[in-house]
Design a protein around this motif. Structure first.
Motif, mmCIF file in Angstrom:
data_model
loop_
_atom_site.group_PDB
_atom_site.id
_atom_site.type_symbol
_atom_site.label_atom_id
_atom_site.label_comp_id
_atom_site.label_asym_id
_atom_site.label_seq_id
_atom_site.Cartn_x
_atom_site.Cartn_y
_atom_site.Cartn_z
ATOM 1 N N UNK A 1 0.849 -1.181 0.000
ATOM 2 C CA UNK A 1 0.000 0.000 0.000
ATOM 3 C C UNK A 1 0.891 1.239 0.000
ATOM 4 N N UNK A 2 0.670 2.162 -0.931
ATOM 5 C CA UNK A 2 1.491 3.367 -1.066
ATOM 6 C C UNK A 2 0.953 4.470 -0.166
ATOM 7 N N UNK A 3 1.821 4.990 0.727
ATOM 8 C CA UNK A 3 1.426 6.060 1.652
ATOM 9 C C UNK A 3 2.476 7.164 1.618
ATOM 10 N N UNK A 4 2.101 8.336 2.137
ATOM 11 C CA UNK A 4 2.994 9.495 2.191
ATOM 12 C C UNK A 4 3.340 9.760 3.649
ATOM 13 N N UNK A 5 4.625 9.657 4.004
ATOM 14 C CA UNK A 5 5.102 9.879 5.369
ATOM 15 C C UNK A 5 6.047 11.077 5.364
ATOM 16 N N UNK A 6 5.540 12.241 5.841
ATOM 17 C CA UNK A 6 6.344 13.473 5.903
ATOM 18 C C UNK A 6 6.927 13.826 4.547
ATOM 19 N N UNK A 7 6.090 13.716 3.528
ATOM 20 C CA UNK A 7 6.518 14.067 2.188
ATOM 21 C C UNK A 7 7.291 13.004 1.467
ATOM 22 N N UNK A 8 7.518 11.888 2.129
ATOM 23 C CA UNK A 8 8.264 10.787 1.505
ATOM 24 C C UNK A 8 7.299 9.638 1.229
ATOM 25 N N UNK A 9 7.270 9.184 -0.023
ATOM 26 C CA UNK A 9 6.368 8.110 -0.422
ATOM 27 C C UNK A 9 6.958 6.772 0.016
ATOM 28 N N UNK A 10 6.156 6.022 0.751
ATOM 29 C CA UNK A 10 6.571 4.725 1.256
ATOM 30 C C UNK A 10 5.646 3.626 0.715
ATOM 31 N N UNK A 11 6.167 2.452 0.624
ATOM 32 C CA UNK A 11 5.387 1.254 0.274
ATOM 33 C C UNK A 11 5.328 0.373 1.509
ATOM 34 N N UNK A 12 4.126 0.178 2.058
ATOM 35 C CA UNK A 12 3.940 -0.581 3.289
ATOM 36 C C UNK A 12 3.411 -1.970 2.927
ATOM 37 N N UNK A 13 4.078 -2.983 3.422
ATOM 38 C CA UNK A 13 3.657 -4.366 3.164
ATOM 39 C C UNK A 13 2.313 -4.636 3.845
ATOM 40 N N UNK A 14 1.401 -5.243 3.131
ATOM 41 C CA UNK A 14 0.070 -5.528 3.674
ATOM 42 C C UNK A 14 0.092 -6.606 4.742
ATOM 43 N N UNK A 15 1.185 -7.340 4.863
ATOM 44 C CA UNK A 15 1.211 -8.495 5.744
ATOM 45 C C UNK A 15 2.116 -8.277 6.962
ATOM 46 N N UNK A 16 3.368 -7.837 6.735
ATOM 47 C CA UNK A 16 4.283 -7.621 7.863
ATOM 48 C C UNK A 16 4.413 -6.152 8.245
ATOM 49 N N UNK A 17 3.785 -5.221 7.475
ATOM 50 C CA UNK A 17 3.756 -3.781 7.746
ATOM 51 C C UNK A 17 5.137 -3.126 7.642
ATOM 52 N N UNK A 18 6.071 -3.759 7.010
ATOM 53 C CA UNK A 18 7.388 -3.162 6.814
ATOM 54 C C UNK A 18 7.312 -2.085 5.746
ATOM 55 N N UNK A 19 8.053 -0.926 5.999
ATOM 56 C CA UNK A 19 8.032 0.202 5.081
ATOM 57 C C UNK A 19 9.247 0.138 4.156
#
Length: 722
Positions: free
Chosen positions: A52-70
């Motif tokens: 899942x693609x999210x924005x963290x403080x202006x930085x685009x991160x990809x968060x794993x749907x299963x282990x939640x690793x960024x």
């Protein structure tokens, strides 16, 4: 000098003013850009199914749907790194690559067969498969008779979201197509299974009319395979234009041709006149295929259950008024929970201990009438007490005549005479109820019990005729008249019902002769026809037995006239001895007698051996162990023992079809109906422990569940108050 300084300061001031305006302009542009939503780049790679693609403080991160690793998730991110993580994530069950996907270990609970079936957890691997899960969903729809729209229900979607969120739920159209594909796949397996068995088969057939007034014909096949296992399979459930005999025969013929079935041993049908025409039509066609034994002489089998229904219904009609009054009393009590609760209080006061509960019958099915009467007669005192506490009980039952406008139906409270009739009838019907249950099993052999069951019926009817109870005698007389209509002339009965008993090692030929004498006597006193007496009928059975054995012996070795069936000719007393004056012919006959004395046939050896004990006897297991001793006779036993003596196997499909094609699913076409019914039958037959679908839940379980819920509610209220 000063002017130059002032000029430079003004230039510096203008420059600073311009810089300030530029900064303000840039800040406005940045604020405007920040206020405007950015257009996200479309994620086309399948790897984003796991992120899942999210924005963290202006930085685009990809968060794993299963282990939640960024991980890095902007446009410059490398998709291979994301894919590598998805493949190696310990909590990701998604199969992104069949070659590199990691399987998941899970603990599976299983039963141990020793020491009281203890539970044991077994470690095994699991891997998600979208196609396999979708196929399993379609099989569930078929087996459990679920509507196609079930997959679009909100409850099912919530369940899948929790149980398997990676599963993409198909639409109802896709599920329907999957179900039909399963039917086609199972049909191929079924065709191969029938071809490999290469065994002569027995058929049962019946017709049914749906709520949409569409006439359906059900065709079921029965046979015993090479491993001596009895099989029952539903072949077709097809629409027919009419119930005429020739039309039924043509439809069955087409079904047999489509399946490639030519070797037909018997066809079991009910006693409708159209079925006689249908069997005669099929006999002509099957003879051309050369798959019949003895030119289809014993092709037509009559359903014993249908005849028993006719016999019992004639007896029930003698006390129909008493049955009607008890039925209305039961209906009144069961119409509301408050009445049923009052009735239970009456049962407790009268101290009636019975696990039976009141149940209503289907007036056209006598077995349900027996169940209703058997339960109601135990609560006679409770009904009498209920009459004292409910003033509307007698009023409603008395006034029901004017309400329903049916003067042929008895009204009023059940009196002592009615209860006595019900008690007698309940004992009377119990024998037939148990008999019907015994002959209706599709998973065990029944052809060897046909003759025993009808003999028991006529013996009981004769004993009731000789009783002192006038009501019971009247019932017995009417039932005996109906019995004689179908089974009175033993010479017109199919010889298979006798041969099946002979091929049971617990009875053999002596039992048949003994029973014929007990039931039919030594001579026919009424019309003086000696051929119909029990003794001569025993000789007819013996002759038919050897005749059939000779046909099978000839099939096993068609080029040689074997000694196994030479005794058939000696038993035929009507055969002209054209060569009696010839010394050669007389010598050959003498030689055959000597050889038969020294080397008996398989059938003679089988009949001469002592009978087996009945306790825990497995007839198919016995023939499996002894088939090497009787190679020809065992082939004959495989066909005869596979004969079903009732059409219950076909009729049971009608209850399933009624649930699949109910008033709310009338849009289903005959093709879909047939695919669902046949696929369900074939899949359930392949299960290790198939269980029949119980549409009507057990009344005792429902009552117990209601009591448990009530106790649970009271306990919870007590806890909340305290």
């Amino acid at each position: 000098m000063s002017e130059s300084v002032n000029m430079s300061e003004s230039v510096r001031g203008n420059s600073s003013t311009s810089t300030y305006e530029d900064e303000v302009r840039r800040e406005n542009v940045e604020d405007k850009q920040q206020s405007m939503p950015r257009k996200k780049k479309k994620l086309v790679s399948n790897v984003w199914d796991s992120f899942q693609q999210i924005d963290v403080d202006g930085v685009v991160k990809a968060v794993c749907n299963f282990c939640k690793k960024e991980l890095r998730g902007d446009s410059k991110a490398n998709a291979s790194s994301l894919r590598y993580h998805a493949r190696n994530c310990q909590k990701n069950p998604l199969n992104l690559s069949k070659d590199t996907q990691k399987t998941v270990l899970e603990f599976h609970s299983t039963d141990l067969l020793d020491e009281g079936k203890r539970k044991m957890s077994v470690l095994r691997t699991w891997r998600f498969d979208q196609e396999a899960t979708r196929k399993a969903l379609a099989r569930m729809v078929i087996i459990d008779e679920l509507p196609f729209r079930f997959v679009e229900g909100e409850g099912f979607k919530l369940f899948v979201q929790v149980a398997c969120p990676t599963f993409s739920i198909p639409s109802r159209i896709t599920v329907a197509r999957d179900c039909y594909q399963i039917y086609l796949d199972e049909a191929v397996k079924m065709r191969k299974f029938l071809k490999e068995a290469s065994q002569r088969v027995c058929l049962t057939t019946d017709t049914w009319t749906s709520n949409q007034n569409i006439n359906y014909l059900c065709l079921t096949v029965h046979f015993i395979d090479n491993h001596w296992r009895l099989h029952k399979r539903l072949l077709n459930f097809v629409p027919i234009n009419s119930h005429k005999g020739e039309e039924i025969g043509r439809v069955i013929e087409k079904c047999l041709i489509d399946w490639g079935i030519e070797n037909v041993f018997t066809i079991t049908v009910d006693n409708a006149g159209s079925n006689n025409t249908a069997v005669a039509y099929l006999k002509e066609r099957i003879l051309r295929w050369k798959g019949c034994i003895l030119d289809g002489k014993y092709l037509h089998m009559r359903c014993i259950a249908h005849i028993i229904n006719l016999v019992v219904n004639d007896g029930i009609n003698t006390v129909k008024d008493s049955i009607s009054r008890v039925r209305k009393a039961v209906r009144y009590v069961k119409q509301s929970p408050s009445r049923l609760q009052k009735f239970k209080e009456c049962v407790a006061i009268e101290k009636i201990e019975s696990r039976s509960l009141l149940c209503l019958d289907v007036s056209t099915r006598w077995n349900t009438t027996y169940m209703m009467l058997d339960a109601a007669q135990k609560f006679q005192k409770a009904f009498e007490r209920y009459h004292d506490i409910d003033p509307f009980f007698a009023f409603d039952l008395t006034q029901e005549e004017s309400l329903i406008g049916n003067r042929d139906d008895a009204t009023g409270l059940p009196n002592h005479f009615d209860w006595e009739n019900v008690r007698i009838l309940s004992r009377f019907l119990k024998n037939f109820y148990n008999l019907t249950n015994r002959i209706s099993g599709p998973k065990y052999v029944t052809s060897n019990i046909y003759f025993t069951e009808i003999s028991e019926v006529v013996c009981k009817i004769k004993s009731w005729q000789q009783g002192t109870d006038h009501g019971l005698v009247e019932m017995a007389n009417k039932m005996k008249a109906k019995y004689d209509k179908y089974w009175g002339d033993i010479t017109k009965m199919n010889m298979i019902i006798y041969i099946g008993v002979v091929l049971d090692p617990r009875f053999k030929l002596d039992y048949v002769k003994f029973t014929l004498l007990e039931v039919y006597g030594d001579e026919d006193i009424e019309d003086g026809i000696v051929d119909k007496c029990g003794r001569n009928m025993g000789q007819r059975v013996k002759k038919a037995l050897y005749e059939m054995f000779g046909a099978y012996a000839k099939l096993s070795n068609p080029c040689v006239e074997t000694r196994e069936h030479s005794s058939v000719h000696m038993l035929d007393e009507d055969e002209d001895d054209v060569g009696e004056s010839s010394l050669v012919s007389r010598f050959l006959k003498h030689r055959s007698l000597v050889e038969n004395e020294d080397n008996k046939s398989e059938l003679d050896k089988y009949l001469d051996e002592s009978i087996e004990k009945s306790g825990g006897f497995d007839i198919l297991g016995w023939w499996k162990l002894n088939s090497h001793r009787y190679p020809v006779l065992s082939q004959m036993a495989r066909d005869v023992l596979a004969v079903p003596i009732s059409t219950v196997a076909s009729e049971s499909s009608f209850s399933t079809s009624g649930r699949i094609l109910d008033a709310f699913r009338s849009s289903l076409t005959p093709r879909i109906v047939e695919s669902l019914l046949c696929a369900q039958d074939w899949i359930r037959a392949s299960l290790s422990q198939p269980h029949p679908i119980q549409v009507e839940e057990d009344l005792a379980e429902i009552e117990k569940l209601d009591e448990d819920l009530q106790n649970f509610s009271l306990d919870r209220e007590h806890i909340e108050i305290s």
